[in-house]
Design a protein around this motif. Structure first.
Motif, PDB file in Angstrom:
ATOM      1  N   ALA A   1      32.859 -17.222 -17.149  1.00 17.86           N
ATOM      2  CA  ALA A   1      32.908 -15.954 -16.412  1.00 17.86           C
ATOM      3  C   ALA A   1      32.561 -14.846 -17.403  1.00 17.86           C
ATOM      4  O   ALA A   1      33.367 -14.490 -18.255  1.00 17.86           O
ATOM      5  CB  ALA A   1      34.301 -15.746 -15.831  1.00 17.86           C
ATOM      6  N   VAL A   2      31.337 -14.375 -17.317  1.00 19.00           N
ATOM      7  CA  VAL A   2      30.822 -13.428 -18.307  1.00 19.00           C
ATOM      8  C   VAL A   2      31.062 -12.000 -17.825  1.00 19.00           C
ATOM      9  O   VAL A   2      30.733 -11.662 -16.688  1.00 19.00           O
ATOM     10  CB  VAL A   2      29.302 -13.635 -18.512  1.00 19.00           C
ATOM     11  CG1 VAL A   2      28.802 -12.754 -19.656  1.00 19.00           C
ATOM     12  CG2 VAL A   2      28.986 -15.090 -18.765  1.00 19.00           C
ATOM     13  N   ILE A   3      31.639 -11.193 -18.706  1.00 13.83           N
ATOM     14  CA  ILE A   3      31.877  -9.797 -18.322  1.00 13.83           C
ATOM     15  C   ILE A   3      30.931  -8.873 -19.070  1.00 13.83           C
ATOM     16  O   ILE A   3      30.932  -8.796 -20.295  1.00 13.83           O
ATOM     17  CB  ILE A   3      33.341  -9.382 -18.580  1.00 13.83           C
ATOM     18  CG1 ILE A   3      34.245 -10.191 -17.624  1.00 13.83           C
ATOM     19  CG2 ILE A   3      33.560  -7.894 -18.312  1.00 13.83           C
ATOM     20  CD1 ILE A   3      35.264 -10.981 -18.323  1.00 13.83           C
ATOM     21  N   ASP A   4      30.089  -8.208 -18.327  1.00  9.23           N
ATOM     22  CA  ASP A   4      29.165  -7.221 -18.881  1.00  9.23           C
ATOM     23  C   ASP A   4      29.696  -5.833 -18.588  1.00  9.23           C
ATOM     24  O   ASP A   4      30.115  -5.551 -17.461  1.00  9.23           O
ATOM     25  CB  ASP A   4      27.783  -7.376 -18.217  1.00  9.23           C
ATOM     26  CG  ASP A   4      26.797  -8.105 -19.102  1.00  9.23           C
ATOM     27  OD1 ASP A   4      26.449  -7.543 -20.154  1.00  9.23           O
ATOM     28  OD2 ASP A   4      26.396  -9.233 -18.744  1.00  9.23           O
ATOM     29  N   ARG A   5      29.622  -4.950 -19.578  1.00 13.81           N
ATOM     30  CA  ARG A   5      30.029  -3.561 -19.325  1.00 13.81           C
ATOM     31  C   ARG A   5      28.781  -2.701 -19.190  1.00 13.81           C
ATOM     32  O   ARG A   5      28.648  -1.635 -19.770  1.00 13.81           O
ATOM     33  CB  ARG A   5      30.927  -3.088 -20.460  1.00 13.81           C
ATOM     34  CG  ARG A   5      32.099  -4.051 -20.639  1.00 13.81           C
ATOM     35  CD  ARG A   5      33.176  -3.461 -21.456  1.00 13.81           C
ATOM     36  NE  ARG A   5      33.777  -2.336 -20.776  1.00 13.81           N
ATOM     37  CZ  ARG A   5      34.618  -1.486 -21.366  1.00 13.81           C
ATOM     38  NH1 ARG A   5      34.923  -1.646 -22.631  1.00 13.81           N
ATOM     39  NH2 ARG A   5      35.140  -0.486 -20.685  1.00 13.81           N
TER      40      ARG A   5
ATOM     41  N   LYS B   1      28.696 -23.807 -15.392  1.00 14.52           N
ATOM     42  CA  LYS B   1      28.223 -22.854 -14.377  1.00 14.52           C
ATOM     43  C   LYS B   1      28.542 -21.463 -14.893  1.00 14.52           C
ATOM     44  O   LYS B   1      29.665 -21.219 -15.368  1.00 14.52           O
ATOM     45  CB  LYS B   1      28.952 -23.102 -13.054  1.00 14.52           C
ATOM     46  CG  LYS B   1      28.513 -24.396 -12.406  1.00 14.52           C
ATOM     47  CD  LYS B   1      29.187 -24.587 -11.073  1.00 14.52           C
ATOM     48  CE  LYS B   1      28.572 -25.791 -10.350  1.00 14.52           C
ATOM     49  NZ  LYS B   1      29.560 -26.547  -9.617  1.00 14.52           N
ATOM     50  N   ILE B   2      27.566 -20.573 -14.814  1.00 18.42           N
ATOM     51  CA  ILE B   2      27.774 -19.239 -15.380  1.00 18.42           C
ATOM     52  C   ILE B   2      27.824 -18.196 -14.269  1.00 18.42           C
ATOM     53  O   ILE B   2      26.902 -18.111 -13.458  1.00 18.42           O
ATOM     54  CB  ILE B   2      26.646 -18.897 -16.387  1.00 18.42           C
ATOM     55  CG1 ILE B   2      26.652 -19.933 -17.515  1.00 18.42           C
ATOM     56  CG2 ILE B   2      26.813 -17.486 -16.955  1.00 18.42           C
ATOM     57  CD1 ILE B   2      25.547 -19.778 -18.523  1.00 18.42           C
ATOM     58  N   PHE B   3      28.914 -17.462 -14.238  1.00 19.04           N
ATOM     59  CA  PHE B   3      29.031 -16.381 -13.256  1.00 19.04           C
ATOM     60  C   PHE B   3      29.114 -15.052 -13.979  1.00 19.04           C
ATOM     61  O   PHE B   3      29.850 -14.915 -14.955  1.00 19.04           O
ATOM     62  CB  PHE B   3      30.234 -16.618 -12.337  1.00 19.04           C
ATOM     63  CG  PHE B   3      30.137 -17.940 -11.644  1.00 19.04           C
ATOM     64  CD1 PHE B   3      29.161 -18.139 -10.669  1.00 19.04           C
ATOM     65  CD2 PHE B   3      30.958 -18.998 -11.996  1.00 19.04           C
ATOM     66  CE1 PHE B   3      29.023 -19.374 -10.056  1.00 19.04           C
ATOM     67  CE2 PHE B   3      30.829 -20.232 -11.382  1.00 19.04           C
ATOM     68  CZ  PHE B   3      29.861 -20.432 -10.404  1.00 19.04           C
ATOM     69  N   SER B   4      28.335 -14.110 -13.478  1.00 16.49           N
ATOM     70  CA  SER B   4      28.180 -12.838 -14.164  1.00 16.49           C
ATOM     71  C   SER B   4      28.946 -11.743 -13.433  1.00 16.49           C
ATOM     72  O   SER B   4      28.793 -11.567 -12.227  1.00 16.49           O
ATOM     73  CB  SER B   4      26.690 -12.510 -14.230  1.00 16.49           C
ATOM     74  OG  SER B   4      26.488 -11.191 -14.641  1.00 16.49           O
ATOM     75  N   PHE B   5      29.782 -11.049 -14.195  1.00 11.62           N
ATOM     76  CA  PHE B   5      30.558  -9.947 -13.618  1.00 11.62           C
ATOM     77  C   PHE B   5      30.275  -8.665 -14.384  1.00 11.62           C
ATOM     78  O   PHE B   5      30.105  -8.689 -15.602  1.00 11.62           O
ATOM     79  CB  PHE B   5      32.062 -10.255 -13.690  1.00 11.62           C
ATOM     80  CG  PHE B   5      32.440 -11.478 -12.896  1.00 11.62           C
ATOM     81  CD1 PHE B   5      32.749 -11.367 -11.550  1.00 11.62           C
ATOM     82  CD2 PHE B   5      32.455 -12.732 -13.506  1.00 11.62           C
ATOM     83  CE1 PHE B   5      33.086 -12.497 -10.810  1.00 11.62           C
ATOM     84  CE2 PHE B   5      32.787 -13.866 -12.772  1.00 11.62           C
ATOM     85  CZ  PHE B   5      33.104 -13.757 -11.415  1.00 11.62           C
ATOM     86  N   VAL B   6      30.243  -7.565 -13.651  1.00 12.27           N
ATOM     87  CA  VAL B   6      30.097  -6.263 -14.288  1.00 12.27           C
ATOM     88  C   VAL B   6      31.412  -5.525 -14.075  1.00 12.27           C
ATOM     89  O   VAL B   6      31.907  -5.448 -12.953  1.00 12.27           O
ATOM     90  CB  VAL B   6      28.921  -5.469 -13.671  1.00 12.27           C
ATOM     91  CG1 VAL B   6      28.917  -4.028 -14.177  1.00 12.27           C
ATOM     92  CG2 VAL B   6      27.596  -6.152 -14.003  1.00 12.27           C
TER      93      VAL B   6
END
Ligand code: TPP
Ligand code: SF4
Lengths: 312, 392
Positions: B316-320, B347-352
């Motif tokens: 679970a990737v967090i992008d700012r 599995k990669i899930f992208s969150f902002v």
């Protein structure tokens, strides 16, 4: 009088330096006034100089990697920032010499830019460097347009001149504004030395450049530089046009030494401006009205300059 | 041995720049970076550091001055943020290929419009491809240590590249933390004086920054790219020796309770500390979750990241940063590409999240992990999701 200048004897035809900081073999157009002026600048400064060059014709024609025309250390970063790069170089040398990390040695720092780089986009960068008082010399090679990008108008393009972005047409008649007075803007910073020069008067040019380098603190020399390619003039006539610009009072030669205006060459019997316009395609569309407007404005500006020299 | 003191992180960074014996500092104020250069100006005014402090008229000029001073052979530093970084943008592309080892702190802040002085990573992500080495600090100690490391790596002759140390604006720059300020002797042992291979010198003239004609341009870009890729060895070596001298260890990526974790949070910067608290809370509830934090962003440490991600099945990737119209945040995109078509890839899930100073809380991390686990069972319709948007 600034003490550094008192000792300066000046160049004459007899003691011209043999050194060439800018070697032949560059790729400038034939008859290029900028490269001619730059060669004289470099001759006047000798080899103990670091050059910071703005983007523009002189950067492009002298350094197509892996070739270089520069016999002295030279750096180019971008279009508008030669004065800031020079500030950094000057500051670095100062601290490194102070700390004994490099040998103590006086080296001139020269920033060079075209009229676009200097009078338009780079004005804030130059102003900042001058206000901070860095010991460097800024030379503007004024060919009165953005030549490197194909002859677009700049703030230094003279009234009426045709460029690719000030084209004469049914409604337009060339550049609509009067040439920006960049030397006056520079002088307004209260820096020790400002001068105008022309390659047609090469000893005067070299002496001014040398004086500008001698003074401590920022100095500015604005050099009139014919551009056959941009002006639609014959290459072999560049020096003649440079001379005519002075003789018609279109580009007067003067110095501003610590705020005092000193006219280098008084033009008592000026030639009519029309003589200068002949042979330059950029002016051939000018109407009679425009010509007399220009003549009147040139006379007025020259009278103002005379008054400034009397008053200071 | 250094001394542990309670100190504002910006001030501590300025102290690190002093200990690094920076020689030219160009400064232009912008919140939340300003305390760093203000304190440096005091240090110089008090005679504690022999340096030239250039109070430029803009950030564009700051970076231009830095290029000149680095080219002339001086150890060079500046700091900026947000709009200032954006104004520098044109010049940021120069020192990389020109191999000028400038060090810069970026106190990360949102970009206008609307104007926001608060923290996220949009400023630096807009400058992702300027070709500087880039690290992200998690806390004040790390900000200090990465600053010293930055000079060491930048000026290594095998590297000779500019370095940015990213710190989160306000959440790092303006907090007071207990920080070990190293001794001058330790720093001197770690960081030798800057000796450039070439510099602007009338005794040995060089032409720097010439025109790149088509015959050479690609090669010049390639050389820069090779240099930044090759810098990783020196970056790692720099951290190894840092540990030997200062006793604090750094790696390109760090993990927290990641062993056997089914879901891994991926973060950069100071939110990682909150993420650790969230991981603890979730582990207490029996959720198999851990954390991977990226410290080295450029050059991207692909193999190290893959190793750190281990056998986790979900990232679970967090992008700012929210790049409008893009497929997901920049970190998310990077990670998707390093795992692309790898057998057994997670599995990669992208969150902002956390834009413009919005808090990224423990609860938010829990929500992210819940969503990621749900998406692992039933694919989401979108490639990324903005978390924590208020509906009313
Ligand atoms: C920021 C930026 N804007 C525009 C340009 C494009 N550009 C390069 S040189 C130039 C004109 C140069 O004109 P001038 O300074 O008068 O010098 P000349 O070429 O006439 O000697 C322009 C517009 C650029 N390099 N950088
Ligand atoms: S375009 Fe003009 S200024 Fe440029 S090189 Fe040719 S003559 Fe010189």
């Amino acid at each position: 009088m600034i003490t550094e200048l008192e000792k300066f004897k000046g160049f004459s035809a007899k003691n011209l330096p043999k050194e060439e900081g800018l070697a032949p073999g560059h790729r400038a157009c034939q008859g290029c006034g900028e490269v001619l002026a730059l060669r004289m600048v470099m001759k006047a400064l000798g080899k103990d100089v670091i050059v910071c060059c703005a983007t523009g014709c002189m950067e492009i024609v002298t350094t197509p990697f892996p070739q270089t025309s520069w016999q002295v250390p030279w750096i180019h970063i971008a279009f508008e920032n030669a004065a800031s790069v020079a500030s950094g170089v000057e500051a670095a040398r100062k601290v490194l010499m102070r700390k004994g990390r490099i040998p103590k040695r006086h080296v001139d720092i020269l920033a060079v830019g075209g009229d676009g780089a200097t009078g338009d986009i780079g004005l804030s960068w130059i102003s900042g460097a001058m206000e901070r008082g860095h010991d460097f010399l800024y030379v503007c090679l004024d060919n009165e347009a953005y030549m490197n990008t194909g002859v677009q108008r700049s703030g230094c393009t003279p009234y009426g001149a045709m460029t690719t972005t000030s084209p004469p047409g049914k409604k337009g008649s060339g550049q609509v504004t009067w040439k920006k007075n960049v030397p006056a803007i520079m002088a307004a910073h209260g820096i020790p030395y400002v001068a105008t020069a022309s390659p047609a008067y090469f000893l005067d040019l070299m002496n001014k450049v040398k004086k500008a380098a001698l003074v401590e603190g920022p100095a500015y020399v604005h050099i009139y530089s014919p551009c056959p390619t941009g002006w639609g003039s014959a290459g072999e006539r560049s020096v003649e046009f440079a001379k005519l610009a002075v003789e018609t009072r279109i580009f007067p030669l003067y110095e501003v030494i610590e705020g005092r205006y000193v006219i280098s060459r008084k033009i008592t019997k000026p030639k009519p401006v029309t003589e200068y316009f002949k042979g330059q395609r950029r002016f051939r569309h000018l109407s009679e009205d425009q010509l007399s407007f220009i003549q009147a404005k040139v006379d007025e500006e020259y009278a103002r300059l005379m008054k400034l020299s009397e008053a200071t | 041995m250094g001394k542990r003191v309670g100190i504002e992180v910006s001030i501590a960074i300025a102290e690190a720049v002093k200990l690094a014996r920076a020689e030219v500092i160009a400064a232009y104020p912008i919140t939340p970076q300003t305390h760093i250069v203000e304190h440096l100006s005091e240090i110089i005014a008090n005679g504690e550091l022999d340096a030239e402090f250039i109070t430029v008229e803009s950030e564009h000029a700051a970076m231009s001055c830095c290029c000149g001073s680095s080219a002339a052979g001086a150890r060079t530093y500046t700091a900026t943020s947000s709009q200032g970084l954006a104004l520098m943008s044109e010049i940021l592309y120069h020192p990389g290929p020109m191999r000028l080892p400038i060090v810069m702190t970026v106190a990360n802040r949102a970009l206008a419009a609307p104007i926001s002085i608060w923290n996220d990573h949009q400023d630096i992500m807009a400058q992702r491809d300027i070709g500087w080495i880039q690290t992200f600090a998690e806390n004040g100690q790390e900000a200090v240590d990465l600053t010293l490391h930055a000079f060491r790596v930048a000026e290594d002759r095998k590297v000779s590249l500019p370095v940015i140390v990213n710190i989160d604006g306000f959440t790092l720059s303006h907090v007071i933390e207990p920080i070990v300020i190293p001794d001058q002797e330790e720093v001197d042992a770690y960081l030798p004086a800057f000796k450039p291979r070439v510099r602007l010198d009338v005794k040995k003239p060089v032409t720097m920054g010439p025109v790149g004609i088509p015959e050479v341009y690609t090669e010049a870009k390639m050389a820069h790219n090779e240099a930044i890729k090759a810098s990783k060895r020196v970056i790692l070596q720099g951290w190894k020796e840092f540990a030997e001298i200062f006793g604090r260890e750094y790696n390109p990526v760090e993990t927290y309770r990641s062993e056997d974790a089914e879901v891994l949070l991926v973060t950069m910067g100071s939110i990682s500390e909150t993420a650790m608290t969230a991981v603890d809370a979730m582990r207490d509830k029996g959720t198999s979750v851990g954390l991977v934090r990226i410290r080295l962003w450029r050059p991207f440490p692909g193999p190290e990241f893959r190793k750190a991600a281990g056998k986790a099945s979900v990232l679970a990737v967090i992008d700012r940063c929210l790049p409008p119209g893009a497929v997901c945040g920049p970190v998310g995109a990077e990670l998707r590409s390093i795992f692309y078509k790898m057998p057994g890839a997670p599995k990669i899930f992208s969150f902002v999240a956390g834009l413009g100073g919005r808090d990224v809380t423990v609860e938010l991390f829990e929500e992210i992990v819940d969503k990621a686990r749900a998406y692992a069972k039933k694919r989401p319709t979108e490639l990324y999701e903005v978390i924590g948007v208020r509906e009313r």
